[in-house]
Design a protein around this motif. Structure first.
Motif, mmCIF file in Angstrom:
data_model
loop_
_atom_site.group_PDB
_atom_site.id
_atom_site.type_symbol
_atom_site.label_atom_id
_atom_site.label_comp_id
_atom_site.label_asym_id
_atom_site.label_seq_id
_atom_site.Cartn_x
_atom_site.Cartn_y
_atom_site.Cartn_z
ATOM 1 N N PRO A 1 41.394 48.059 43.541
ATOM 2 C CA PRO A 1 42.017 48.643 42.348
ATOM 3 C C PRO A 1 43.539 48.540 42.361
ATOM 4 O O PRO A 1 44.163 48.374 41.302
ATOM 5 N N LEU A 2 44.160 48.612 43.523
ATOM 6 C CA LEU A 2 45.616 48.500 43.607
ATOM 7 C C LEU A 2 46.083 47.102 43.224
ATOM 8 O O LEU A 2 47.115 46.948 42.544
ATOM 9 N N GLN A 3 45.339 46.086 43.628
ATOM 10 C CA GLN A 3 45.766 44.716 43.362
ATOM 11 C C GLN A 3 45.607 44.314 41.906
ATOM 12 O O GLN A 3 46.362 43.477 41.416
ATOM 13 N N ILE A 4 44.641 44.884 41.222
ATOM 14 C CA ILE A 4 44.435 44.496 39.821
ATOM 15 C C ILE A 4 45.000 45.520 38.851
ATOM 16 O O ILE A 4 44.848 45.380 37.637
ATOM 17 N N GLY A 5 45.654 46.571 39.356
ATOM 18 C CA GLY A 5 46.290 47.562 38.491
ATOM 19 C C GLY A 5 45.337 48.525 37.833
ATOM 20 O O GLY A 5 45.616 49.025 36.736
ATOM 21 N N ALA A 6 44.232 48.829 38.493
ATOM 22 C CA ALA A 6 43.263 49.772 37.951
ATOM 23 C C ALA A 6 43.436 51.136 38.609
ATOM 24 O O ALA A 6 43.887 51.234 39.761
ATOM 25 N N ARG A 7 43.074 52.190 37.887
ATOM 26 C CA ARG A 7 43.169 53.532 38.444
ATOM 27 C C ARG A 7 42.156 53.737 39.560
ATOM 28 O O ARG A 7 42.433 54.403 40.562
ATOM 29 N N ASP A 8 40.974 53.204 39.391
ATOM 30 C CA ASP A 8 39.897 53.337 40.364
ATOM 31 C C ASP A 8 38.912 52.218 40.096
ATOM 32 O O ASP A 8 39.158 51.352 39.244
ATOM 33 N N VAL A 9 37.823 52.186 40.799
ATOM 34 C CA VAL A 9 36.764 51.232 40.491
ATOM 35 C C VAL A 9 36.072 51.653 39.201
ATOM 36 O O VAL A 9 36.293 52.753 38.686
ATOM 37 N N ALA B 1 28.376 45.863 45.189
ATOM 38 C CA ALA B 1 28.642 44.538 44.643
ATOM 39 C C ALA B 1 28.774 44.572 43.124
ATOM 40 O O ALA B 1 29.739 44.031 42.561
ATOM 41 N N PHE B 2 27.825 45.205 42.448
ATOM 42 C CA PHE B 2 27.902 45.281 40.984
ATOM 43 C C PHE B 2 29.102 46.111 40.538
ATOM 44 O O PHE B 2 29.731 45.813 39.514
ATOM 45 N N ASN B 3 29.447 47.130 41.302
ATOM 46 C CA ASN B 3 30.615 47.945 40.978
ATOM 47 C C ASN B 3 31.893 47.107 41.035
ATOM 48 O O ASN B 3 32.752 47.177 40.142
ATOM 49 N N PHE B 4 32.033 46.291 42.074
ATOM 50 C CA PHE B 4 33.224 45.463 42.215
ATOM 51 C C PHE B 4 33.272 44.374 41.137
ATOM 52 O O PHE B 4 34.347 44.059 40.618
ATOM 53 N N ILE B 5 32.124 43.798 40.814
ATOM 54 C CA ILE B 5 32.105 42.762 39.773
ATOM 55 C C ILE B 5 32.576 43.330 38.438
ATOM 56 O O ILE B 5 33.421 42.745 37.749
ATOM 57 N N VAL B 6 32.028 44.474 38.054
ATOM 58 C CA VAL B 6 32.426 45.099 36.791
ATOM 59 C C VAL B 6 33.896 45.491 36.826
ATOM 60 O O VAL B 6 34.626 45.328 35.832
ATOM 61 N N THR B 7 34.365 45.984 37.960
ATOM 62 C CA THR B 7 35.766 46.378 38.075
ATOM 63 C C THR B 7 36.685 45.187 37.864
ATOM 64 O O THR B 7 37.665 45.269 37.104
ATOM 65 N N ILE B 8 36.384 44.082 38.509
ATOM 66 C CA ILE B 8 37.257 42.908 38.408
ATOM 67 C C ILE B 8 37.217 42.310 37.003
ATOM 68 O O ILE B 8 38.244 41.898 36.462
ATOM 69 N N LEU B 9 36.047 42.266 36.390
ATOM 70 C CA LEU B 9 35.935 41.642 35.071
ATOM 71 C C LEU B 9 36.534 42.497 33.956
ATOM 72 O O LEU B 9 37.065 41.958 32.985
ATOM 73 N N MET C 1 46.873 40.053 33.473
ATOM 74 C CA MET C 1 46.310 39.471 34.685
ATOM 75 C C MET C 1 45.030 38.732 34.338
ATOM 76 O O MET C 1 43.956 39.321 34.245
ATOM 77 N N ARG C 2 45.171 37.421 34.155
ATOM 78 C CA ARG C 2 43.998 36.601 33.943
ATOM 79 C C ARG C 2 43.311 36.364 35.287
ATOM 80 O O ARG C 2 43.854 36.645 36.350
ATOM 81 N N LEU C 3 42.086 35.814 35.207
ATOM 82 C CA LEU C 3 41.343 35.573 36.440
ATOM 83 C C LEU C 3 42.117 34.669 37.390
ATOM 84 O O LEU C 3 42.141 34.886 38.608
ATOM 85 N N MET C 4 42.779 33.645 36.855
ATOM 86 C CA MET C 4 43.493 32.705 37.710
ATOM 87 C C MET C 4 44.814 33.267 38.217
ATOM 88 O O MET C 4 45.500 32.596 38.993
ATOM 89 N N ARG C 5 45.187 34.449 37.778
ATOM 90 C CA ARG C 5 46.385 35.097 38.314
ATOM 91 C C ARG C 5 46.051 36.215 39.300
ATOM 92 O O ARG C 5 46.948 36.888 39.788
ATOM 93 N N MET C 6 44.789 36.399 39.587
ATOM 94 C CA MET C 6 44.407 37.442 40.525
ATOM 95 C C MET C 6 44.835 37.045 41.938
ATOM 96 O O MET C 6 44.864 35.871 42.282
ATOM 97 N N PRO C 7 45.144 38.024 42.779
ATOM 98 C CA PRO C 7 45.440 37.715 44.181
ATOM 99 C C PRO C 7 44.251 37.077 44.875
ATOM 100 O O PRO C 7 43.098 37.241 44.467
ATOM 101 N N VAL C 8 44.533 36.365 45.963
ATOM 102 C CA VAL C 8 43.477 35.654 46.675
ATOM 103 C C VAL C 8 42.451 36.640 47.227
ATOM 104 O O VAL C 8 41.243 36.374 47.200
#
Length: 357
Positions: free
Chosen positions: A103-111, A198-206, A213-220
């Protein structure tokens, strides 16, 4: 005079936990940082247990004709060490970094689903305790026609069919008792925990990336989390089916893996390695992501990112299964398929450029 009507204060089970101090604040927390920290401490605890099991194994192998462990106890320690290191140490250490940093890397409050995240952790804790409860409640007997009938202590009551559970060695005929049942059901519980995460992280990232922050700008590291989450989502159901077969063979007399009943023990190898080979990358990709973040940052050099479709790992696994007698025609174009999946993406994320090219 206008009268202000205040709503009645009622206990709401969906209210975010408000405890900030003490042990209760950790037990009831849904904060991704605290959950990540708990994953880390719990994984380190099981890492110590797995290390002790490895130490016991090495003591037995330190000299010829050593009687430190009986044969049954050695098999049990070998099985529990491998299972612990894979499912109770390395995977949850990765989950600790995922929960804390994603969540810190993508700027989200939480998952996306904080309570589901907490549920996943406690399911994992229960699965680990259930697996190790076999030392207290489990039983392991001598295999049919075997020679491991000597009296053993509580160490010998652990699962003894190998952490890979190869059939029919891990079946009831050659691994009698309840220990391997604890192993199979315990892994099912741990698998539920990993699937939920796994499903929690997928939904969080998408759905929860910050603006711009587009997908191609996400950290490695976020990309590695994304890839691992998909690998978990597609590989865990396979091993779940295999473990259901094991449980039914042992408890209900089915013959999925028994040749005398029309089954095939090689079926377990197919199912296990369709999970096992992606599992290798589930374990190592988080480390790749961490290294890919640290080195470019502190060396102040551009990173050469090797991006790949993680699903080619399944193809590689099936390619290996050729040695077990699978038809060659299924794999004729496998190298070609894998070759176009891989591609190089040179990432010019230099501080003086300020953007991706």
């Amino acid at each position: 005079m206008t009268k202000i009507i205040e709503p009645d204060k009622q206990t709401n089970i969906f209210r975010r936990p408000s405890s900030e101090y003490g042990i209760w604040s950790w037990i009831t927390t849904v904060d991704h940082k605290k959950i990540g920290i708990m994953y880390g401490y719990a994984a380190f605890f099981f890492l110590l247990i797995g290390g002790l099991e490895a130490l016991v194994l090495r003591i037995q192998l330190a000299q010829p004709d050593n009687n430190f462990l009986s044969a049954a106890e050695y098999n049990a320690m070998f099985t529990m060490h491998g299972t612990t290191m894979v499912f109770l140490a390395i995977m949850p250490i990765s989950a600790a970094f995922f929960n804390y940093l994603l969540p810190l890397q993508i700027g989200a409050r939480d998952v996306a689903f904080p309570r589901l995240n907490a549920l996943s952790f406690w399911i994992w804790v229960f699965g680990g305790l259930f697996l190790y409860s076999t030392f207290v409640f489990g039983t392991a007997g001598a295999p049919e026609g075997g020679y491991l009938a000597e009296e053993v202590g509580w160490l010998g009551n652990a699962p003894n069919g190998g952490w890979f559970g190869y059939q029919p060695n891990a079946g009831f005929k050659y691994s009698p008792g309840t220990a391997m049942d604890y192993w199979a059901i315990g892994l099912q519980i741990l698998g539920i925990s990993s699937l939920v995460s796994a499903f929690n992280f997928i939904v969080t990232i998408l759905n929860m990336r910050t603006q711009g922050m587009r997908l191609m700008r996400m950290p490695v590291f976020t990309w590695m989390t994304f890839a691992v989450a998909f690998l978990l989502a597609f590989s865990l159901p396979i091993i779940a089916i295999a473990l259901f077969y094991v449980t039914f063979d042992r408890q209900f007399g089915t013959t999925f893996f028994l040749t005398e009943g029309g089954g095939d023990p090689v079926l377990w190898q197919h199912l296990f390695w369709l999970f096992g080979h992606p599992e290798v990358y589930i374990l190592i990709l988080p480390a790749f992501g961490i290294v890919s973040e640290i080195l470019p940052t502190f060396s102040r050099k551009a990173s050469l990112r090797l991006s790949s479709n993680s699903f080619c790992r399944f193809w590689y696994c099936v390619y290996r299964i050729r040695s077990l007698g699978a038809p060659y025609v299924c794999f004729r174009n496998q190298p070609c398929c894998a070759s176009w999946v891989w591609y190089l993406n040179y990432d010019y994320r230099c501080s003086h450029r300020g953007k991706n090219i």
